[in-house]
Structures are given as C-alpha cells and as structure tokens.
Design a protein around this motif. Structure first.
Motif, PDB file in Angstrom:
ATOM      1  N   LEU A 119     -18.645 -17.704 -63.671  1.00 21.59           N
ATOM      2  CA  LEU A 119     -18.631 -19.099 -63.224  1.00 21.59           C
ATOM      3  C   LEU A 119     -19.139 -20.027 -64.328  1.00 21.59           C
ATOM      4  O   LEU A 119     -18.691 -21.172 -64.443  1.00 21.59           O
ATOM      5  N   VAL A 137     -11.419 -21.423 -60.399  1.00 20.78           N
ATOM      6  CA  VAL A 137     -12.447 -20.832 -59.535  1.00 20.78           C
ATOM      7  C   VAL A 137     -11.798 -20.121 -58.357  1.00 20.78           C
ATOM      8  O   VAL A 137     -12.188 -18.995 -57.983  1.00 20.78           O
ATOM      9  N   TYR A 148     -10.332 -16.817 -59.402  1.00 23.13           N
ATOM     10  CA  TYR A 148     -11.390 -15.815 -59.606  1.00 23.13           C
ATOM     11  C   TYR A 148     -11.875 -15.260 -58.271  1.00 23.13           C
ATOM     12  O   TYR A 148     -12.059 -14.041 -58.118  1.00 23.13           O
ATOM     13  N   VAL A 164     -18.878 -17.724 -52.652  1.00 22.55           N
ATOM     14  CA  VAL A 164     -18.547 -18.858 -53.525  1.00 22.55           C
ATOM     15  C   VAL A 164     -17.501 -19.692 -52.797  1.00 22.55           C
ATOM     16  O   VAL A 164     -16.461 -19.174 -52.380  1.00 22.55           O
TER      17      VAL A 164
END
Length: 461
Positions: free
Chosen positions: A113, A150, A153, A162
């Motif tokens: 991240l 993001v 991922y 997340v």
C-alpha cells in the motif's frame, strides 16, 4: 377400647403431619413469590419501562452504520458557467480488527500500500496494528487511477480489511479567477471562505448511510441485513458574477499595478448601478482554491523559504495564507476621494442648502474659516465662476467645501448616516467591515474642532 385409643392417636398424628405439610407449602409459596416478584419487576423494567433504551443498545450492538458523503451543490456564474463543483473520488481506509482476524501479513500489506499510495510503510503498519479503532484513514480523495490500483491489489491477493469508500472533492475549473469571492472548502468539505462559507448551509447536502448487521467481534454476518439511507445533494447557487467581466477586471488591475508600480496590490469591483448586482470583484495577489494551502505569490514564497527551521515560520505561513484569502474589496477601508462628491451634492440639494443656480468661485486655493491649512483645488489655476452643475462637472474641491459649510455639520453627518456609510452593506459575503468616517463631534462641533473635518469630508478625504 385399647384399639380405639390407638386409632385416635394415629388420626391425630396424621392431622398434625398434614398441617405441617400445609405450613411448609405455604412457606414455600411465600418464598417463591418473594423470589419471583423482584425478577418479575426486573423483567418489567427491561421489557416495558426501559424498552426503548435496551432495544436501541441491542440495535447498536448488532448493526454497523457507515456514513455516505452527500455531493455539495454547484456554484454558477450568471451565465451558468461552473465556478465550483463536486467530483467523485474515493478514500482508502483500514479496519485493523478485520486485518487481525483474517491474519493478514501487515508488513507485506503496508509495503504494498505504501508503494501504491506513495506513503511511508511504517506509518501504514502502525495504523494497521491499532485495533482500538475500526476506521484508520490512509489517504483521502485519491485519483481514479490510484483507487483502481488498490482495488486490483485487494481482489488479486484477496485482502480483507482494506476498504474504499466513495467521497467527493471540490473542484474549481477557473482556478484563481474570483478566488477570494468564491472561497474554498476545507478538508472536511465545509465552506471556509467566500461564497462557499456564506452559503455553506445551502450548498451542503444531507449525508446518507449504509446500515448492515454484524456478528461476534463485529465481523460481517454471512446472511446479513442491509439498509441504505440516501444522501440529499446540496442546493446549487447562481451568482451575479460574470466570468468574462471578472477576467477583464483582473487583467486591467494587473496592468495598472505594473504601469504605476503599485506596491500594495490592487482591488476593485464592477457593479450594475441600476440593480446593485456585483458583476466582478477582484483582489490581486490571488490563489488557487484547488490548492488553497499553497502560497501563490512567488516573492512571498521565497521569503517563507528563508524562514524555514525558525520559530517564526509557522506564524509567517499562517499570515501569508490569510492575506491571500482576504477579499480586500469588503474588508479593507479606502478613501473614496472625489466619487464621494456625488453624495455631498445629493445631500445638499435634498436638504435645500443649495439649488442648481447657487454660484461658486474657485481661484485654485482658499483659506477656509476654521481651517488652519490652505485648501487647494486639484486644478491649481482654479475653475473661476461656476454654478452647481459646473461645480460637480469640474469636481471642484473649493466649491464642495462651501457646499458642506452651507449644509452645516449636523445636516451633513445626518445624511452620511442615512446613506449607510457607517454600516455594512449586507453583501452576502463573510468578513465585510463597516465604513469609517470622522467622529460626529469633529464634523458637527465646528466651534471647538474647526471646519477641517467637515470640508475635507465633503470631497471624500
């Protein structure tokens, strides 16, 4: 006879046992009631008296509410050009408890991240380890490209804990144009300057929320309930500003500063005199509301660089920001000069102190009774003989000094008050200052203070 006596004694014994049994049963009943009544009262309190409180507590324990930001209203100029609008963005945040229960490798997560968000991985890991909070913001208002990275991922590595949440970011398409008038919104989306602050209650919408059920340790349940409360967008606001006129005003102000080497900047406005509508309002030394914390003036920025690592840097930076945000048209005072003569003329004609045929004579300078200094007209050779219309046309200082003397201080000050010079205009912008004029005694008590304030005030000085 002996048998009868024995039977009687047996009968009496049985009666005694039966009575004792009844007493025991009665005592047991009383003890049962004694134990049940408090329990019943407690149940009554839980289920009836305190029902609302405990049902709300149960609902809070069983559900999770996530806020949804409402889009802010759009600002338009009079021709419906967009001056400020809200653009869709996303916030990235962590849920440390989810990360812990899912057994996520926090070091690897923080490193990845950190690369995507261009942040320090140690700071991200520190937030991920802090299970005291369910919401740890990593980065607000990220671009769509970053949000996509993001999300990819999360999906590829099946990361739990997340999250991305929709949000809005304020955008100002015209950049520095009319920045002090429009203002900006702060990090929380609240209007902080200009129109954004003055009309914040109209522009701000009502936030929505998503309510979902949660199980043990606040984890999502496999078969969960979900309810969505819709957001209410903010109201749009249409200004009287004209972006074309605004651009012309700012350009001409900049030319004037360069031509006359003005040291203290410049500010001005363009008004429709028939309606009072503000078509343009500008203060040079502007800033970009898209990056309102950045110092736009390169000279000021250079000075601040020299103050870095000193005690005075923080205060100097704050002062520089406040200065570039300030709308000098409404916050700073200035001498109106000869434009004020229109008010003096209107007051004199309305009060009957003069008429259109009242004569005046200007020889370029004159010693006015009660005034220590010689009063000069802007035209050193004078305007000679003139009547009221010519005095206004010539903008003659001497003529207007005599007009004020004919009115007298009491009448003159009364008209200044009634014209609203000493009050705010009521313009719908924050930070407006009241007008400044001579103290009443200086104008009205000429026997004590002379006529300097009265005569100077008549022509706006």
């Amino acid at each position: 006879m002996a048998i009868g006596s024995k039977g009687k004694r047996e009968y009496q014994r049985i009666r005694a046992d039966s009575g004792q049994h009844r007493r025991i049963l009665g005592l047991m009943l009383l003890l049962g009631l004694g134990a049940f009544i408090p329990t019943a009262l407690r149940l009554y309190g839980l289920m009836v008296t305190d029902y609302e409180y405990y049902s709300g507590l149960a609902l809070s324990n069983q559900t999770r509410s996530t806020g949804v930001t409402a889009p802010r209203g759009t600002l338009y100029d009079r021709n419906m050009n967009i001056l400020a609008c809200s653009e869709s963005v996303e916030n990235i945040y962590l849920d440390p408890r989810e990360l812990k229960q899912a057994g996520v490798d926090l070091q690897a997560l923080s490193r990845k991240l950190g690369e995507i968000l261009e942040q320090d991985s140690d700071i991200i890991q520190s937030k991920a380890e802090n299970t005291a909070y369910r919401y740890q913001l990593l980065k607000a208002s990220v671009s769509l490209e970053t949000a996509s990275a993001v999300r990819a991922y999360i999906n590829t590595d099946e990361i739990v804990g997340v999250h991305l949440e929709p949000a809005f970011q304020r955008s100002y398409p015209f950049g520095t144009l009319a920045a002090q008038v429009i203002g900006f919104t702060n990090a929380s989306g609240t209007g902080s300057e200009g129109i954004e602050a003055a009309y914040n209650s109209y522009l701000s919408g009502s936030a929505g929320k998503v309510v979902t059920t949660k199980g043990n340790n606040e984890m999502d349940m496999p078969f969960s309930y979900e309810n969505y409360v819709s957001t209410v967008p903010g109201c749009d606001v249409v200004l009287t500003l004209d972006t074309t006129v605004q651009a012309c005003l700012e350009e001409e102000l900049q030319k004037s500063v360069e031509r006359y080497d003005v040291q203290n900047g410049a500010f001005g406005l363009v008004m429709n005199v028939n309606t009072g509508e503000i078509l343009a309002m500008a203060t040079l030394g502007s800033y970009d509301p898209n990056n309102y914390l950045e110092i736009a003036d390169p000279e000021v920025l250079k000075q601040l660089e020299g103050l870095k690592d000193t005690e005075g840097y923080a205060q100097a930076l704050t002062d520089a920001r406040l200065k570039q945000w300030r709308n000098r048209c409404i916050s700073d005072g200035y001498e109106p000069g000869s434009t004020f003569k229109v008010l003096t003329m209107a007051a004199a004609l309305d009060s009957g102190a003069i008429d259109l045929n009242t004569p005046f004579y200007c020889r370029g300078s004159e010693q006015i009774p009660g005034r220590a200094q010689l009063l000069h007209c802007w035209r050193s050779t004078g305007h000679g003989a003139q009547k009221t219309p010519q005095a206004l046309q010539n903008s003659c200082n001497l003529a207007f000094a005599h007009i004020a003397l004919k009115m007298g201080g009491e009448t003159f000050y009364d008209y200044i008050t009634r014209f609203g010079i000493l009050e705010k205009t009521g313009l719908d912008l924050s930070g407006e200052s009241k007008g400044i004029f001579f103290d009443k005694a200086l104008v009205t008590d000429t026997d004590k203070w002379g006529t300097a304030s009265l005569t100077s005030g008549s022509f706006g000085q």
